[in-house]
Design a protein around this motif. Structure first.
Motif, PDB file in Angstrom:
ATOM      1  N   ALA A  19       3.870 -26.564 -14.972  1.00 43.34           N
ATOM      2  CA  ALA A  19       4.353 -27.333 -16.324  1.00 43.34           C
ATOM      3  C   ALA A  19       2.380 -27.961 -16.733  1.00 43.34           C
ATOM      4  O   ALA A  19       2.415 -28.385 -17.354  1.00 43.34           O
ATOM      5  N   THR A  20       1.365 -26.278 -16.794  1.00 41.64           N
ATOM      6  CA  THR A  20       0.245 -26.578 -17.526  1.00 41.64           C
ATOM      7  C   THR A  20       0.165 -25.478 -18.572  1.00 41.64           C
ATOM      8  O   THR A  20       0.540 -24.529 -18.697  1.00 41.64           O
ATOM      9  N   ALA A  21      -0.598 -26.913 -19.144  1.00 41.62           N
ATOM     10  CA  ALA A  21      -0.632 -26.132 -20.941  1.00 41.62           C
ATOM     11  C   ALA A  21      -1.652 -24.767 -20.433  1.00 41.62           C
ATOM     12  O   ALA A  21      -2.499 -24.979 -20.152  1.00 41.62           O
ATOM     13  N   PRO A  22      -1.220 -24.416 -21.574  1.00 45.75           N
ATOM     14  CA  PRO A  22      -2.259 -23.006 -21.926  1.00 45.75           C
ATOM     15  C   PRO A  22      -3.420 -22.948 -21.799  1.00 45.75           C
ATOM     16  O   PRO A  22      -3.843 -24.574 -22.377  1.00 45.75           O
ATOM     17  N   ARG A  48      -4.355 -34.553 -28.313  1.00 40.27           N
ATOM     18  CA  ARG A  48      -3.835 -33.533 -28.527  1.00 40.27           C
ATOM     19  C   ARG A  48      -2.597 -33.078 -29.371  1.00 40.27           C
ATOM     20  O   ARG A  48      -1.264 -34.759 -28.321  1.00 40.27           O
ATOM     21  N   TRP A  49      -2.550 -33.349 -30.299  1.00 40.36           N
ATOM     22  CA  TRP A  49      -0.972 -33.618 -30.788  1.00 40.36           C
ATOM     23  C   TRP A  49       0.129 -32.142 -30.996  1.00 40.36           C
ATOM     24  O   TRP A  49      -1.263 -31.667 -31.582  1.00 40.36           O
ATOM     25  N   GLY A  50       1.226 -32.857 -31.596  1.00 34.59           N
ATOM     26  CA  GLY A  50       1.628 -31.393 -31.455  1.00 34.59           C
ATOM     27  C   GLY A  50       2.947 -31.423 -32.487  1.00 34.59           C
ATOM     28  O   GLY A  50       3.346 -32.900 -32.430  1.00 34.59           O
ATOM     29  N   GLY A  51       3.958 -30.532 -33.079  1.00 33.14           N
ATOM     30  CA  GLY A  51       4.711 -31.104 -33.700  1.00 33.14           C
ATOM     31  C   GLY A  51       5.658 -30.446 -34.457  1.00 33.14           C
ATOM     32  O   GLY A  51       4.912 -29.140 -34.080  1.00 33.14           O
ATOM     33  N   ARG A  52       6.524 -30.449 -35.353  1.00 29.76           N
ATOM     34  CA  ARG A  52       6.617 -29.188 -36.550  1.00 29.76           C
ATOM     35  C   ARG A  52       6.471 -29.311 -37.737  1.00 29.76           C
ATOM     36  O   ARG A  52       5.908 -29.449 -38.077  1.00 29.76           O
ATOM     37  N   ILE A  53       5.990 -28.103 -38.392  1.00 32.00           N
ATOM     38  CA  ILE A  53       5.669 -27.856 -39.247  1.00 32.00           C
ATOM     39  C   ILE A  53       6.335 -28.189 -40.350  1.00 32.00           C
ATOM     40  O   ILE A  53       7.250 -27.878 -40.726  1.00 32.00           O
ATOM     41  N   ILE A  54       5.912 -28.871 -41.367  1.00 32.28           N
ATOM     42  CA  ILE A  54       6.364 -29.349 -42.739  1.00 32.28           C
ATOM     43  C   ILE A  54       5.690 -28.094 -44.039  1.00 32.28           C
ATOM     44  O   ILE A  54       6.635 -28.023 -44.814  1.00 32.28           O
ATOM     45  N   GLU A  55       4.695 -28.294 -43.553  1.00 33.94           N
ATOM     46  CA  GLU A  55       4.142 -27.640 -45.668  1.00 33.94           C
ATOM     47  C   GLU A  55       2.417 -27.603 -44.716  1.00 33.94           C
ATOM     48  O   GLU A  55       1.824 -27.938 -43.902  1.00 33.94           O
ATOM     49  N   PRO A  71       6.448 -35.858 -29.156  1.00 33.87           N
ATOM     50  CA  PRO A  71       6.323 -35.756 -28.144  1.00 33.87           C
ATOM     51  C   PRO A  71       6.584 -34.912 -27.561  1.00 33.87           C
ATOM     52  O   PRO A  71       6.562 -34.014 -27.688  1.00 33.87           O
ATOM     53  N   LEU A  72       4.866 -34.390 -26.565  1.00 30.75           N
ATOM     54  CA  LEU A  72       4.681 -33.271 -26.067  1.00 30.75           C
ATOM     55  C   LEU A  72       5.064 -32.806 -24.619  1.00 30.75           C
ATOM     56  O   LEU A  72       4.603 -33.804 -23.534  1.00 30.75           O
ATOM     57  N   ASN A  73       5.345 -31.925 -24.286  1.00 29.41           N
ATOM     58  CA  ASN A  73       6.493 -32.428 -22.744  1.00 29.41           C
ATOM     59  C   ASN A  73       5.090 -31.490 -21.599  1.00 29.41           C
ATOM     60  O   ASN A  73       3.604 -31.519 -22.564  1.00 29.41           O
ATOM     61  N   GLY A  74       5.086 -31.279 -20.625  1.00 28.06           N
ATOM     62  CA  GLY A  74       4.043 -30.588 -19.458  1.00 28.06           C
ATOM     63  C   GLY A  74       3.229 -29.949 -19.742  1.00 28.06           C
ATOM     64  O   GLY A  74       2.146 -29.512 -19.608  1.00 28.06           O
ATOM     65  N   SER A  75       3.681 -28.916 -20.933  1.00 26.96           N
ATOM     66  CA  SER A  75       2.613 -27.800 -21.305  1.00 26.96           C
ATOM     67  C   SER A  75       1.829 -28.080 -22.504  1.00 26.96           C
ATOM     68  O   SER A  75       1.343 -26.545 -23.117  1.00 26.96           O
ATOM     69  N   GLY A  76       2.044 -28.799 -22.973  1.00 29.02           N
ATOM     70  CA  GLY A  76       1.257 -29.373 -24.371  1.00 29.02           C
ATOM     71  C   GLY A  76       2.312 -28.817 -25.688  1.00 29.02           C
ATOM     72  O   GLY A  76       2.197 -29.153 -26.548  1.00 29.02           O
TER      73      GLY A  76
END
Length: 174
Positions: A19-22, A48-55, A71-76
């Motif tokens: 589950a380590t992030a890159p 550290r934020w993430g998601g799906r690109i809208i544009e 929400p981010l999982n264990g790997s980010g």
């Protein structure tokens, strides 16, 4: 007695390694979500934020992305377990050109940076205030492709009608 302690420790370390992030996504960050960052005015907070690109909007000297936060999982990586899970929207900008044909809508991406401020936008008839992130790291995740596995002999080795349950002591036409 030592084996009883070492075995669970080794197992938990092995699971943690999975589950380590890159490397580019590792570090210490605030747990504030994009949704929570708006009312609490978190300018300057490392996240550290993430998601799906809208544009994706390339501009003069920088590219800005509008995302639906996940929400981010264990790997980010943004979680894909629930398509309805969202922490709001945010904008992330980074110096340089990022091609909208590569960073296309629907792709998963994770950003590391600091909250630089807020930007108002309209979504339909709704005025929406988005946190704006000055990104130091952009991590575009590989696309996950669904693979359908088809057995080599979908009807058994003798053709249609001869699959499991047919023939001798089965419930087929015998």
């Amino acid at each position: 007695m030592k084996i009883q302690i070492l075995l669970p420790l080794a197992a938990s370390l092995a699971l943690a390694a999975c589950a380590t992030a890159p490397k580019p996504l590792q570090g210490q960050f605030s747990m504030v979500s994009p949704r929570d960052a708006v009312p609490t005015q978190q300018v300057g907070t490392p996240v550290r934020w993430g998601g799906r690109i809208i544009e994706t909007n390339p501009g003069q000297g920088q590219t800005c992305f509008q995302l639906i936060s996940r929400p981010l999982n264990g790997s980010g990586r943004p979680s894909t377990t629930s398509a309805d899970a969202s922490d709001g929207r945010f904008i992330a900008c980074r110096a340089g050109f990022y091609d909208p044909a590569v960073f296309e809508p629907g792709r998963d991406v994770t950003f590391i940076g600091k909250i630089a401020g807020y930007e108002s936008t309209r979504i339909g008839e709704y005025d929406y205030r988005l946190p704006k992130l000055d990104a130091d790291v952009i991590y575009l995740w590989p696309e996950v492709r669904q693979v359908d596995v088809v057995p080599a002999y979908p009807y058994g080795p003798w053709g249609p009608g001869w699959g499991p349950g047919w023939g001798y002591r089965g419930w087929g036409w015998w």
